[in-house]
Motif scaffolding. Structure first.
Motif, PDB file in Angstrom:
ATOM      1  N   GLU A 240       0.825  -1.205   0.000  1.00 15.40           N
ATOM      2  CA  GLU A 240       0.000   0.000   0.000  1.00 15.40           C
ATOM      3  C   GLU A 240       0.858   1.253   0.000  1.00 15.40           C
ATOM      4  O   GLU A 240       0.464   2.288  -0.554  1.00 15.40           O
ATOM      5  CB  GLU A 240      -0.928  -0.006   1.214  1.00 15.40           C
ATOM      6  CG  GLU A 240      -2.012  -1.068   1.149  1.00 15.40           C
ATOM      7  CD  GLU A 240      -3.063  -0.870   2.222  1.00 15.40           C
ATOM      8  OE1 GLU A 240      -3.137   0.240   2.771  1.00 15.40           O
ATOM      9  OE2 GLU A 240      -3.798  -1.828   2.509  1.00 15.40           O
ATOM     10  N   VAL A 241       2.031   1.175   0.628  1.00 18.89           N
ATOM     11  CA  VAL A 241       2.942   2.320   0.619  1.00 18.89           C
ATOM     12  C   VAL A 241       3.385   2.626  -0.807  1.00 18.89           C
ATOM     13  O   VAL A 241       3.473   3.797  -1.207  1.00 18.89           O
ATOM     14  CB  VAL A 241       4.165   2.045   1.519  1.00 18.89           C
ATOM     15  CG1 VAL A 241       5.177   3.171   1.407  1.00 18.89           C
ATOM     16  CG2 VAL A 241       3.736   1.864   2.965  1.00 18.89           C
ATOM     17  N   PHE A 242       3.658   1.589  -1.589  1.00 16.98           N
ATOM     18  CA  PHE A 242       4.054   1.769  -2.992  1.00 16.98           C
ATOM     19  C   PHE A 242       2.979   2.517  -3.761  1.00 16.98           C
ATOM     20  O   PHE A 242       3.254   3.500  -4.466  1.00 16.98           O
ATOM     21  CB  PHE A 242       4.323   0.401  -3.625  1.00 16.98           C
ATOM     22  CG  PHE A 242       4.536   0.443  -5.109  1.00 16.98           C
ATOM     23  CD1 PHE A 242       5.780   0.738  -5.636  1.00 16.98           C
ATOM     24  CD2 PHE A 242       3.481   0.172  -5.992  1.00 16.98           C
ATOM     25  CE1 PHE A 242       5.976   0.773  -7.016  1.00 16.98           C
ATOM     26  CE2 PHE A 242       3.676   0.216  -7.357  1.00 16.98           C
ATOM     27  CZ  PHE A 242       4.930   0.515  -7.873  1.00 16.98           C
ATOM     28  N   TRP A 243       1.724   2.082  -3.637  1.00 13.39           N
ATOM     29  CA  TRP A 243       0.627   2.725  -4.364  1.00 13.39           C
ATOM     30  C   TRP A 243       0.343   4.122  -3.839  1.00 13.39           C
ATOM     31  O   TRP A 243      -0.025   5.025  -4.612  1.00 13.39           O
ATOM     32  CB  TRP A 243      -0.628   1.862  -4.283  1.00 13.39           C
ATOM     33  CG  TRP A 243      -0.538   0.626  -5.117  1.00 13.39           C
ATOM     34  CD1 TRP A 243      -0.430  -0.662  -4.696  1.00 13.39           C
ATOM     35  CD2 TRP A 243      -0.494   0.563  -6.556  1.00 13.39           C
ATOM     36  NE1 TRP A 243      -0.332  -1.523  -5.752  1.00 13.39           N
ATOM     37  CE2 TRP A 243      -0.373  -0.800  -6.915  1.00 13.39           C
ATOM     38  CE3 TRP A 243      -0.546   1.525  -7.556  1.00 13.39           C
ATOM     39  CZ2 TRP A 243      -0.311  -1.216  -8.239  1.00 13.39           C
ATOM     40  CZ3 TRP A 243      -0.474   1.112  -8.883  1.00 13.39           C
ATOM     41  CH2 TRP A 243      -0.363  -0.240  -9.214  1.00 13.39           C
ATOM     42  N   HIS A 244       0.508   4.328  -2.544  1.00 11.40           N
ATOM     43  CA  HIS A 244       0.291   5.664  -1.985  1.00 11.40           C
ATOM     44  C   HIS A 244       1.332   6.644  -2.528  1.00 11.40           C
ATOM     45  O   HIS A 244       1.001   7.783  -2.892  1.00 11.40           O
ATOM     46  CB  HIS A 244       0.362   5.599  -0.461  1.00 11.40           C
ATOM     47  CG  HIS A 244       0.159   6.929   0.201  1.00 11.40           C
ATOM     48  ND1 HIS A 244      -1.045   7.607   0.148  1.00 11.40           N
ATOM     49  CD2 HIS A 244       1.006   7.706   0.935  1.00 11.40           C
ATOM     50  CE1 HIS A 244      -0.937   8.744   0.821  1.00 11.40           C
ATOM     51  NE2 HIS A 244       0.299   8.829   1.301  1.00 11.40           N
ATOM     52  N   ARG A 245       2.573   6.210  -2.576  1.00 11.45           N
ATOM     53  CA  ARG A 245       3.634   7.072  -3.106  1.00 11.45           C
ATOM     54  C   ARG A 245       3.375   7.459  -4.553  1.00 11.45           C
ATOM     55  O   ARG A 245       3.364   8.640  -4.913  1.00 11.45           O
ATOM     56  CB  ARG A 245       4.970   6.350  -3.031  1.00 11.45           C
ATOM     57  CG  ARG A 245       5.601   6.311  -1.661  1.00 11.45           C
ATOM     58  CD  ARG A 245       6.770   5.369  -1.719  1.00 11.45           C
ATOM     59  NE  ARG A 245       7.789   5.684  -0.738  1.00 11.45           N
ATOM     60  CZ  ARG A 245       8.926   5.028  -0.615  1.00 11.45           C
ATOM     61  NH1 ARG A 245       9.161   4.017  -1.412  1.00 11.45           N
ATOM     62  NH2 ARG A 245       9.812   5.370   0.282  1.00 11.45           N
TER      63      ARG A 245
END
Length: 357
Positions: A240-245
């Motif tokens: 989710e961090v990847f997509w948020h970034r």
């Protein structure tokens, strides 16, 4: 004559006690324990987990849903008697990839050679974690603080220090583009009813929102790296961090393009371009809502917003009571279940057994 005899007897007795005491002390400090292990968990491993890992992986703040104070969860990433196949050691503690390194350099990492050797030996000897032993925090004056201070003493280029410094302002600045872009989209909609407020106000909000979005996105990338998440080179579609970034990057690029079109439209008096940038602003506002919602879940947990609505609707207590009853029933049913250990494993891990990033 009696005094010298008593004195000699006393000296001899003390010497015997000294030899016996020394032998006893040597027996208590044997190189191996009763099971033949060189490394003792409580003496050698617990301090490493407590001082170097617990700060970011505890019950209150379990970064990436990983905890070192929970023996069962920690051991899920350990292959006893095989350190090189243990994800927590080979893929994180001893990796050459700075994006995967645990603890990250910003938190005093990597582990020292002595610490890595202890961890590897402990795993190769069977990774024995005594029953009932819990990793707990100690006073503020802990070795991890000293390790971070020592890491900070390493001279870094000015550009690197500035990049790291500005990242800490991401939590404060990220609200500016969110508010500006949402307000701008609101005035676009209001402009359908009142045209006089449907151009200048949303255009100003869009331009300011795009500029602050650039700053907030750059700060976000820097802040994530400082907090130990992966950098630009790390691609993980399950994170989710990847997509948020990258969601933030897409919003920023889309906002900048729309702002450029708005400036061209206002300067060249081309009314047909107004529809383009206004439509772009509405799309940006929707994307901001999704990315912002995801950021809130990453910060406060997935149950943060649902809990707020349960409180509003008056169903919070009922749901919590039912949930507690289900958990109690599930625990009692799982005591003798052969799949209980598997069911309690973290659900966020990938198929390769790596820690979530």
């Amino acid at each position: 004559m009696m005094v010298p005899q008593i004195l000699r007897f006393t000296i001899a007795f003390v010497m015997v006690l000294g030899v016996a005491g020394t032998a006893a002390a040597q027996d208590e400090r044997m190189p191996r324990d009763d099971d033949g292990r060189l490394v003792d968990f409580q003496r050698d491993i617990l301090p490493i987990l407590r001082d170097r890992c617990l700060e970011c992986h505890n019950a209150e703040e379990a970064k990436n849903d990983f905890r070192v104070d929970d023996a069962e969860e920690f051991m899920y990433y350990v292959e006893p008697e095989d350190a090189e196949s243990s994800s927590v050691f080979a893929d994180y503690m001893a990796t050459d990839d700075p994006d995967m390194l645990m603890p990250p350099r910003s938190q005093g990492g990597p582990l020292s050679s002595a610490e890595l050797t202890l961890m590897a030996t402990w795993i190769n000897e069977g990774a024995h974690w005594p029953e009932g032993v819990v990793v707990r925090a100690v006073d503020d004056d802990t070795p991890i603080e000293q390790a971070i201070e020592q890491a900070a003493d390493v001279a870094l280029p000015v550009a690197s220090r500035v990049w790291s410094f500005q990242g800490f302002f991401h939590p404060a600045t990220v609200h500016f583009p969110i508010a500006l872009l949402l307000v701008g989209a609101l005035f676009v909609v209001l402009g359908w009813r009142w045209p006089t407020i449907g151009t200048q106000v949303p255009a100003a909000c869009l331009i300011l929102g795009a500029l602050t979005a650039v700053a907030a996105t750059a700060m976000g990338w820097s802040f994530a790296t400082e907090k130990g998440y992966a950098g630009w080179t790390r691609v993980d579609f399950d994170s989710e961090v990847f997509w948020h970034r990258w969601g933030g990057v897409i919003v920023t690029v889309f906002a900048c393009v729309s702002a450029f079109i708005a400036i061209v439209a206002l300067r060249s008096d081309k009314p047909h371009l107004n529809k383009v940038w206004k439509g772009g602003l509405l799309i940006v506002a929707m994307m901001v809502g999704m990315v912002g919602h995801q950021g809130g879940e990453l910060t406060y947990g997935k149950d943060f917003y649902p809990k707020a609505f349960r409180i509003l609707l008056g169903t919070s207590e009922v749901d919590e009571t039912a949930s507690g009853a289900e958990e109690t029933e599930g625990e009692s049913d799982s005591e003798d279940s052969p799949v209980a250990a598997t069911a309690r494993r973290p659900a966020s891990t990938g198929g390769d057994g790596l820690l979530p990033r």
